[in-house]
Write a protein that holds these residues in place. Structure first.
Motif, mmCIF file in Angstrom:
data_model
loop_
_atom_site.group_PDB
_atom_site.id
_atom_site.type_symbol
_atom_site.label_atom_id
_atom_site.label_comp_id
_atom_site.label_asym_id
_atom_site.label_seq_id
_atom_site.Cartn_x
_atom_site.Cartn_y
_atom_site.Cartn_z
ATOM 1 N N ARG A 210 0.829 -1.203 0.000
ATOM 2 C CA ARG A 210 0.000 0.000 0.000
ATOM 3 C C ARG A 210 0.872 1.265 0.000
ATOM 4 O O ARG A 210 0.363 2.364 -0.082
ATOM 5 C CB ARG A 210 -0.906 0.023 1.226
ATOM 6 C CG ARG A 210 -1.848 -1.165 1.311
ATOM 7 C CD ARG A 210 -2.697 -1.074 2.554
ATOM 8 N NE ARG A 210 -3.391 -2.333 2.818
ATOM 9 C CZ ARG A 210 -4.118 -2.557 3.889
ATOM 10 N NH1 ARG A 210 -4.241 -1.608 4.799
ATOM 11 N NH2 ARG A 210 -4.704 -3.722 4.069
ATOM 12 N N ASN A 211 2.140 1.094 0.125
ATOM 13 C CA ASN A 211 3.071 2.216 0.172
ATOM 14 C C ASN A 211 3.471 2.594 -1.253
ATOM 15 O O ASN A 211 4.127 1.820 -1.949
ATOM 16 C CB ASN A 211 4.306 1.820 0.992
ATOM 17 C CG ASN A 211 5.320 2.951 1.074
ATOM 18 O OD1 ASN A 211 5.123 4.036 0.515
ATOM 19 N ND2 ASN A 211 6.410 2.689 1.779
ATOM 20 N N ILE A 212 3.066 3.766 -1.721
ATOM 21 C CA ILE A 212 3.331 4.137 -3.112
ATOM 22 C C ILE A 212 4.816 4.357 -3.374
ATOM 23 O O ILE A 212 5.229 4.479 -4.525
ATOM 24 C CB ILE A 212 2.543 5.412 -3.514
ATOM 25 C CG1 ILE A 212 2.970 6.613 -2.658
ATOM 26 C CG2 ILE A 212 1.065 5.176 -3.425
ATOM 27 C CD1 ILE A 212 2.353 7.913 -3.149
ATOM 28 N N HIS A 213 5.630 4.401 -2.322
ATOM 29 C CA HIS A 213 7.075 4.551 -2.520
ATOM 30 C C HIS A 213 7.794 3.198 -2.501
ATOM 31 O O HIS A 213 9.013 3.154 -2.637
ATOM 32 C CB HIS A 213 7.662 5.462 -1.438
ATOM 33 C CG HIS A 213 7.070 6.835 -1.445
ATOM 34 N ND1 HIS A 213 7.245 7.713 -2.490
ATOM 35 C CD2 HIS A 213 6.279 7.476 -0.538
ATOM 36 C CE1 HIS A 213 6.607 8.840 -2.232
ATOM 37 N NE2 HIS A 213 6.004 8.723 -1.059
ATOM 38 N N ALA B 231 -9.225 -4.836 -0.802
ATOM 39 C CA ALA B 231 -9.993 -3.738 -1.385
ATOM 40 C C ALA B 231 -9.355 -2.383 -1.099
ATOM 41 O O ALA B 231 -9.601 -1.407 -1.821
ATOM 42 C CB ALA B 231 -11.425 -3.757 -0.854
ATOM 43 N N ASN B 232 -8.521 -2.298 -0.068
ATOM 44 C CA ASN B 232 -7.934 -1.025 0.320
ATOM 45 C C ASN B 232 -6.640 -0.722 -0.424
ATOM 46 O O ASN B 232 -6.093 0.357 -0.294
ATOM 47 C CB ASN B 232 -7.663 -1.024 1.828
ATOM 48 C CG ASN B 232 -7.350 0.360 2.365
ATOM 49 O OD1 ASN B 232 -6.281 0.597 2.912
ATOM 50 N ND2 ASN B 232 -8.284 1.288 2.178
ATOM 51 N N ARG B 233 -6.145 -1.670 -1.210
ATOM 52 C CA ARG B 233 -4.896 -1.459 -1.942
ATOM 53 C C ARG B 233 -5.153 -0.508 -3.115
ATOM 54 O O ARG B 233 -6.165 -0.612 -3.804
ATOM 55 C CB ARG B 233 -4.361 -2.796 -2.447
ATOM 56 C CG ARG B 233 -2.962 -2.726 -3.053
ATOM 57 C CD ARG B 233 -2.473 -4.108 -3.486
ATOM 58 N NE ARG B 233 -2.277 -4.978 -2.343
ATOM 59 C CZ ARG B 233 -2.812 -6.191 -2.227
ATOM 60 N NH1 ARG B 233 -3.585 -6.678 -3.174
ATOM 61 N NH2 ARG B 233 -2.575 -6.921 -1.155
ATOM 62 N N LEU B 234 -4.242 0.443 -3.358
ATOM 63 C CA LEU B 234 -4.385 1.359 -4.486
ATOM 64 C C LEU B 234 -4.526 0.562 -5.772
ATOM 65 O O LEU B 234 -3.770 -0.387 -6.024
ATOM 66 C CB LEU B 234 -3.172 2.282 -4.583
ATOM 67 C CG LEU B 234 -3.018 3.308 -3.459
ATOM 68 C CD1 LEU B 234 -1.660 4.001 -3.561
ATOM 69 C CD2 LEU B 234 -4.135 4.341 -3.528
#
Length: 300
Positions: free
Chosen positions: A5-8, A33-36
């Protein structure tokens, strides 16, 4: 919190590898469901998102080539199985000195598989095509070196071994850059080492890869090859014949090979192509002749 879930997170740059490694291990990512959405490999690989994946495969190489000034390419096709002369000669030596297979015994068991010396000798016989593709790649790079960006021509191959490696290698040896459009295949794990790293792209969809070959192609040079080479060659000839693509020089390298493989005159005799269609391509047996055909077409 899951690191996906960390976009970095660095794994975002290789989402395909992440999901594939989980799948290979029998451990697919659990739905979340919460994952980008764009960072969710499981979501991106659904059947319903195929159109998005195809768009991305079209867009990414296009943008990267624009950044690197790749506007005009010469596409080189040919067998992925051909080798350089030294490697081919060594293969013949190994084949001819290998132990002979043990005959099947009375119980029906067989010995080790025989070494295919005939195949090794065929590769050695055709190794000159590797060296000629290498020389052609060098000619293109040497021509482009002093040119302005808009006038440069770049070798573009399928990124694999054999003839593709040879053309990329020739350009590399002349200190030029070249493009590799690889396809994800079980027998090819990575692009050849001579493709310019920043221009080494991998595709999942053959159709999108074909589009990229043609988007910047100013010429096609087809060396002897098998099904893949024939597929790409006739794709280009058909596009030019039907005027879905602009006319470009199409050079069949190795006239004896191509004339033995395909009876073009028979196609005319049977009325399935017109005599004028034979003018869509030319034959060459020397790298300089192939290069001169292209130079004459564009009055370089």
């Amino acid at each position: 919190m899951s690191s996906t879930r960390n976009i970095h997170d660095r794994r975002l740059a290789d989402a395909w590898a992440t999901i594939k490694s989980h799948s290979d291990a029998g451990l697919p990512l659990d739905p979340d469901a919460n994952r980008l959405a764009f960072a969710d490999p499981e979501f991106m690989l659904r059947r319903e998102t195929r159109g998005i994946r195809m768009q991305l495969e079209l867009l990414k190489p296009d943008l990267e080539q624009q950044v690197h000034g790749i506007e005009n390419t010469i596409v080189v096709f040919g067998s992925a199985r051909f080798r350089d002369q030294a490697s081919a000669d060594e293969l013949v030596k190994q084949a001819e000195t290998a132990p002979q297979p043990v005959p099947a015994d009375a119980g029906g068991e067989t010995g080790p598989a025989p070494v295919d010396a005939r195949r090794a000798r065929a590769l050695a016989r055709n190794a000159h095509y590797y060296e000629k593709a290498r020389a052609f790649g060098r000619l293109v790079a040497e021509y482009s070196a002093p040119k302005e960006a808009r006038d440069k021509l770049f070798v573009c191959t399928g990124g694999g071994p054999g003839i593709m490696e040879a053309a990329n290698r020739g350009a590399c040896e002349a200190h030029g850059v070249s493009v590799g459009l690889s396809i994800a295949l079980p027998m090819e794990e990575a692009a050849n080492e001579y493709v310019t790293p920043a221009l080494s792209f991998k595709f999942h969809y053959f159709a999108i890869r074909k589009m990229h070959f043609m988007m910047r192609a100013k010429a096609l040079l087809a060396f002897p090859g098998g099904f893949g080479t024939l597929d790409e060659l006739f794709e280009v000839i058909t596009l030019v014949q039907t005027r879905k693509a602009r006319q470009v020089p199409i050079v069949l390298f190795g006239s004896d090979y191509w004339k033995r493989l395909i009876n073009f005159d028979m196609l005319v005799d049977e009325g399935v192509i017109s005599p004028a269609d034979l003018d869509l391509f030319q034959f060459a047996d020397d790298p300089q002749v192939a290069w001169d055909i292209i130079r004459t077409f564009y009055r370089l």
